[in-house]
Design a protein around this motif. Sequence first.
Motif, short mmCIF file in Angstrom:
data_model
loop_
_atom_site.label_atom_id
_atom_site.label_comp_id
_atom_site.label_asym_id
_atom_site.label_seq_id
_atom_site.Cartn_x
_atom_site.Cartn_y
_atom_site.Cartn_z
N PHE A 92 0.86 -1.19 -0.01
CA PHE A 92 -0.07 0.13 0.13
C PHE A 92 0.84 1.33 0.01
O PHE A 92 0.11 2.41 0.07
CB PHE A 92 -0.82 -0.01 1.17
N GLU A 93 2.06 1.20 -0.08
CA GLU A 93 3.13 2.36 -0.10
C GLU A 93 2.78 3.25 1.16
O GLU A 93 2.68 4.45 0.82
CB GLU A 93 2.86 3.01 -1.33
N LEU A 94 2.83 2.62 2.21
CA LEU A 94 2.72 3.39 3.52
C LEU A 94 3.97 3.85 4.24
O LEU A 94 5.06 3.38 3.86
CB LEU A 94 2.04 2.59 4.57
N HIS A 95 3.93 5.17 4.81
CA HIS A 95 5.06 5.68 5.25
C HIS A 95 5.61 4.95 6.34
O HIS A 95 4.98 4.38 7.40
CB HIS A 95 4.91 7.22 5.73
N GLU A 96 6.85 4.89 6.37
CA GLU A 96 7.64 4.09 7.50
C GLU A 96 7.30 4.72 8.74
O GLU A 96 7.42 3.91 9.74
CB GLU A 96 9.12 4.18 7.18
N ARG A 113 -0.74 13.36 7.91
CA ARG A 113 -0.67 13.27 6.38
C ARG A 113 0.71 12.99 5.67
O ARG A 113 1.72 13.77 6.02
CB ARG A 113 -1.20 14.50 5.87
N TYR A 114 0.80 11.87 4.98
CA TYR A 114 2.00 11.53 4.01
C TYR A 114 1.38 11.56 2.76
O TYR A 114 0.81 10.54 2.41
CB TYR A 114 2.38 10.22 4.50
N ASP A 115 1.77 12.51 2.06
CA ASP A 115 1.35 12.70 0.59
C ASP A 115 -0.02 12.73 0.48
O ASP A 115 -0.99 13.51 1.10
CB ASP A 115 2.20 11.72 -0.25
N GLN A 116 -0.65 11.38 0.00
CA GLN A 116 -2.18 11.38 -0.29
C GLN A 116 -2.78 10.36 0.64
O GLN A 116 -3.74 9.92 0.57
CB GLN A 116 -2.38 10.77 -1.77
N THR A 117 -1.95 10.09 1.75
CA THR A 117 -2.51 9.20 2.67
C THR A 117 -2.77 10.22 3.96
O THR A 117 -1.88 10.63 4.31
CB THR A 117 -1.48 8.00 2.96
N LEU A 118 -3.73 9.54 4.68
CA LEU A 118 -4.04 10.15 6.22
C LEU A 118 -3.61 9.00 6.99
O LEU A 118 -4.10 8.01 6.55
CB LEU A 118 -5.37 10.84 6.28
N GLY A 143 -7.16 0.78 24.35
CA GLY A 143 -6.60 0.03 23.19
C GLY A 143 -6.38 0.91 21.98
O GLY A 143 -6.59 2.23 22.30
N GLU A 144 -6.21 0.66 21.05
CA GLU A 144 -5.82 1.62 19.75
C GLU A 144 -6.29 1.06 18.47
O GLU A 144 -6.19 -0.26 18.44
CB GLU A 144 -4.35 2.17 19.81
N ILE A 145 -6.78 1.97 17.86
CA ILE A 145 -7.02 1.65 16.17
C ILE A 145 -6.47 2.73 15.47
O ILE A 145 -6.52 3.85 15.64
CB ILE A 145 -8.57 1.65 16.05
N MET A 146 -5.50 2.32 14.62
CA MET A 146 -4.92 3.18 13.54
C MET A 146 -5.54 2.91 12.30
O MET A 146 -5.83 1.69 11.86
CB MET A 146 -3.31 2.73 13.66
N VAL A 147 -5.72 3.84 11.59
CA VAL A 147 -6.27 4.18 10.19
C VAL A 147 -5.54 4.87 9.23
O VAL A 147 -5.23 5.86 9.35
CB VAL A 147 -7.80 4.71 10.28
N PHE A 148 -5.11 4.15 8.32
CA PHE A 148 -4.59 4.39 7.07
C PHE A 148 -5.56 4.77 6.05
O PHE A 148 -6.15 3.65 5.63
CB PHE A 148 -3.56 3.55 6.38
N VAL A 149 -5.72 5.61 5.40
CA VAL A 149 -6.68 6.05 4.14
C VAL A 149 -6.05 6.56 3.25
O VAL A 149 -5.30 7.68 3.27
CB VAL A 149 -7.90 6.97 4.93
N GLY A 150 -6.13 6.00 1.95
CA GLY A 150 -5.82 6.63 0.85
C GLY A 150 -6.71 6.74 -0.26
O GLY A 150 -7.88 6.21 -0.09
N PRO A 151 -6.60 7.19 -1.44
CA PRO A 151 -7.58 7.17 -2.48
C PRO A 151 -8.32 5.82 -2.81
O PRO A 151 -9.50 5.71 -3.24
CB PRO A 151 -6.94 7.70 -3.69
#
Length: 368
Positions: A92-96, A113-118, A143-151
């Motif tokens: 998914f090309e997520l930032h490191e 925000r990392y480019d087009q990904t929140l 607990g925690e929930i991390m959400v990566f969102v892209g187009p």
Amino acid sequence: MPSFRALQPSNFRPTPKKAATGPDASSIHVPVARAMVDCGVYVDGARLPGKYTHGAAVAKVRELRADGQDAFVWIGLHEPDHHQMQAVADVFELHELAVEDAVCAHQRPKLERYDQTLFLVLKTVSYVAHESVVNAREIVETGEIMVFVGPEFVVTVRHGEHTGLAGVRHRLEQTPGILRLGPYAVMHAIADHVVDSYLDVTQLVENDIDTVEQSVFSSHAQTDIESIYLLKREVVELRHSVNPLTMALQRLLSDHNDLISKEVRRYIRDVNDHNSQAADRITGFDDLLSSLVQAALGKVGMEQNVDMRKISAWVAIAAVPTMIAGIYGMNFENMPELHWHYGYFVVLAVMATVCTGLYRTFRRNHWL
């Protein structure tokens, strides 16, 4: 010069290398599927049938989008290790930096925000059922929930055994109109689910605070300050989970308009209102518990004063016979009462009369 092999004895056998050990060695061969809860491809608000790996899902989505269809993939992970998360990040090309946060967890709520990904971090809370606050060791579990969102994707990473997202996914699949709004509508649904749990937990915590408040101001119940401190600690944990999310939601409303549609921002505005409501409740709990601590300390001080008055009254009553007995225990020769036939009985009568008078006086003044 002879070679190293020539110098070795004839029966020499090289020692085989040991397999790598440690946490990385045990997880390096664990497939992503072990951490994957669900992976679905959605086209025009409907989920495509079949099961997909994360790589196949991305390929399918890109094929559909190349044909002009509105498609995205939603993959859910539960506590992935570094290698599993890195495998997903490569696809998914997520930032490191965001990947590192997703693996390590223990993050405060935030939006990056990392480019087009929140990248949105949400703290989840769960109420730990208990019979009494006095016997409880923990009231709120986080607990925690991390959400990566892209187009074209949504990647959720969940840490903790509570606040699962299967119900959110099912509800969204029953409302294709929302799914047609794209991946950011999924992000809103997840945030809405988490914030609604804040309101539920604060309501249950309020019941515990009401119970403790009644015990503090009850004249017959014993004051347990430890219960108040426990609730204070849990409310502080709630505040750290809820309050920072307000800033992240406000940034979703004001920034990133090039990514989030106007309709989705309307839904996020409602989530922000609910989060503000939960934050206001928690602030009220914090102030109330601070007041209860002061009230409990004041009640304990009053109880100690009452106990000291009772002790002082009984000491005063006991001092009378002690003094008289001490005087007549000196055994002087010139003490006429020692040779009086009724002296013993008179001394006892005087002791009883004085002690009774002191007792009635202390009772009248509410010392006993």
